[in-house]
Design a protein around this motif. Sequence first.
Motif, PDB file in Angstrom:
ATOM      1  N   GLN A   1       0.817  -1.208   0.000  1.00  0.00           N
ATOM      2  CA  GLN A   1       0.000   0.000   0.000  1.00  0.00           C
ATOM      3  C   GLN A   1       0.857   1.267   0.000  1.00  0.00           C
ATOM      4  O   GLN A   1       0.528   2.244  -0.680  1.00  0.00           O
TER       5      GLN A   1
ATOM      6  N   GLN B   1     -11.898  -0.939   7.101  1.00  0.00           N
ATOM      7  CA  GLN B   1     -11.687   0.455   6.706  1.00  0.00           C
ATOM      8  C   GLN B   1     -10.307   0.947   7.143  1.00  0.00           C
ATOM      9  O   GLN B   1      -9.647   1.709   6.414  1.00  0.00           O
TER      10      GLN B   1
ATOM     11  N   ARG C   1      -7.832  -0.133   4.768  1.00  0.00           N
ATOM     12  CA  ARG C   1      -8.134   0.396   3.436  1.00  0.00           C
ATOM     13  C   ARG C   1      -8.508  -0.702   2.445  1.00  0.00           C
ATOM     14  O   ARG C   1      -8.077  -0.712   1.291  1.00  0.00           O
TER      15      ARG C   1
ATOM     16  N   ALA D   1     -10.955  -2.343  -0.056  1.00  0.00           N
ATOM     17  CA  ALA D   1     -12.024  -1.852  -0.933  1.00  0.00           C
ATOM     18  C   ALA D   1     -13.015  -2.934  -1.327  1.00  0.00           C
ATOM     19  O   ALA D   1     -14.138  -2.626  -1.757  1.00  0.00           O
TER      20      ALA D   1
END
Length: 620
Positions: free
Chosen positions: A456, A476, A479, A481
């Motif tokens: 990331q 969340q 991160r 998705a």
Amino acid sequence: MVTFLLLALLVKLSRIGRRFHNQRSLGEVCVLMLKKSVTQPKLGKLKVGRQMLLQRYQHQPLVCCLAGLYGCQWRRYQQTLTQPGHCCRSKWECGSFALIVLTFCLSLVFLYFWSEAQNDYNDFDWFNFGNLGFWFPWSLVLLILAVFLFTYVAVLLLLAVCLLSEGQRLYLHWCHKIGILVTLILSIVASSVLSDLWGREWMTVLLSFQVTAPYLHIGGVVLITLLSWPIAFHVFRLNMKVSRIAIMLPYMTAIVSLYLAPLGLKSPCIKDSRNLGSAPALIGHRGAPMLAPENTYMSFEMALAAGADGLETDVTISYDGVPFLMHDKNLLRTTDVEDVFPNWTHVSPAMFTWRELQSLNAGSWFFSQDPFRTASSLSSGQRLQAQNQSVCTLRSFLDLAAQHGKLVVFDLYRPPRGHPYRDTWITQTLDVIHNQSSIHSSQVLWLPPELRDFVQELDPELQQITHEQAPVEELQLRRIARLNIHYSSMSETEIRKYAAANISTNLYVVSEPWLYSLAWCSGAHSVATNAVHILKKLQRPLFLMTPDEYRLMWTLTDITSLILIMMIFMFHWWRERVLAISVNNSSELDNGSYRQFRAELNDVWFLSNMNGSEKHELSL
């Protein structure tokens, strides 16, 4: 014409008279002939319609056929009418009938279980290939076996019910007894083995009820309604109240259970069509493995041509650092490594150099094994192209997706110990994405969980996707998705919960239309599939019904069935009651016995159906 009929009747009467060697008068023979044509005592001045309802018709040819198939009693005179409360010749025969019912239920479970598992037949066959070392379509064999066993038992059960409906005692031939026992054992063993090896398929069965339950409910109600005829026939002929209760209690329990079963059904497809979201995007699982050899360039081309919205694959690093597409732990299944490198058949693909991998054929196996039984659908040009496929590189795969603007997702396998790129396999893969291919990072769904934070930081535009159904807050924070979960974990509530947090859901591997319909109704955003060309044609879910429509269908089915069952039971009660009164009041029956009258009719039937040779001998 009338004269001819009278002459024929006189000839027949004379032959029957000679059969008794003048022991009975012609008048007595006439009485017997009249009893043959009437299967019920005189009922006074009852109307014709009422007389027809009270008659017990003797379907002798039908009964002969049923008895022959069920008990191998093909001699037409071996039929034995059952007395009230005695449906079998012995307790052993009653046990045989109970065994048929039990075997029918278990074979039905086995058939339904395996027919609903078709979505994973390919995985099952390859699982057996990995353990046995040779390819064979075991899934298809099991399906044929399940259909055969269930059909055999269902036919025997139908014959038994028909015989009981005709008032016949049951006698099951020993050949059928052995067949039933073998069927029972095979059903139990097969279900147990599949549960042990493929236990996750039971979740598929539970999911299937969300689509098939309304139709199974209708079928069950129709069956229980049809069974009311033989059950009522025997219940009202029983003299003992205990025996009536023993029959009626389980039957009433089955009726109530079936009528109320829809209360336990919760299906995402029971909703207003206005609340239905868009169809899930289709991600070609290893391309289009039904139309071309999996993980080959041709397979991904076929998937895109069929309308795939994305592509899925598996990535391994060669010994000299070239990322290529390969799913298995060895090359035996999808290449001709056994012919080219016979001593390396069980070596990890990562231990081959790219030059060695290029020397392998990755397409010919598709025709020799035909995993989805679809190879014959390819044209001659496609067959030639498929037979000449080679191992595909990650770079070629990414360039093809970039050219069509499609998303990609892949598993990344870490090389084994001793491999020169064991510790740098992730950076080697990222290098292909960033420097060698033309794909944009935002098109890549990054699945490998190892060193996710490092990836990331290095490339924040990669879409992070995970297998873990963690809490929303945790996802969340990381991160994430998109979720990539097995379809057996499908839950409309969970999918909508994650969707509310802008986390989409991808289900794998969904290839059956009914399963795709369920994913559609559940709100899944995408599915990985082997059948892009099939699912793309669906314009709406196979099963979609509003709650009001479902309640109406359910209520009408139950009410109609209840009315029919009540009418059937009332009819049998009325007929048995009137027959009992008529028999007690009849002076034509010996000792006022209705059963003796039935026995006498059988004697008449015996006489009237003598074969030609006997008649010829009597005429002499």
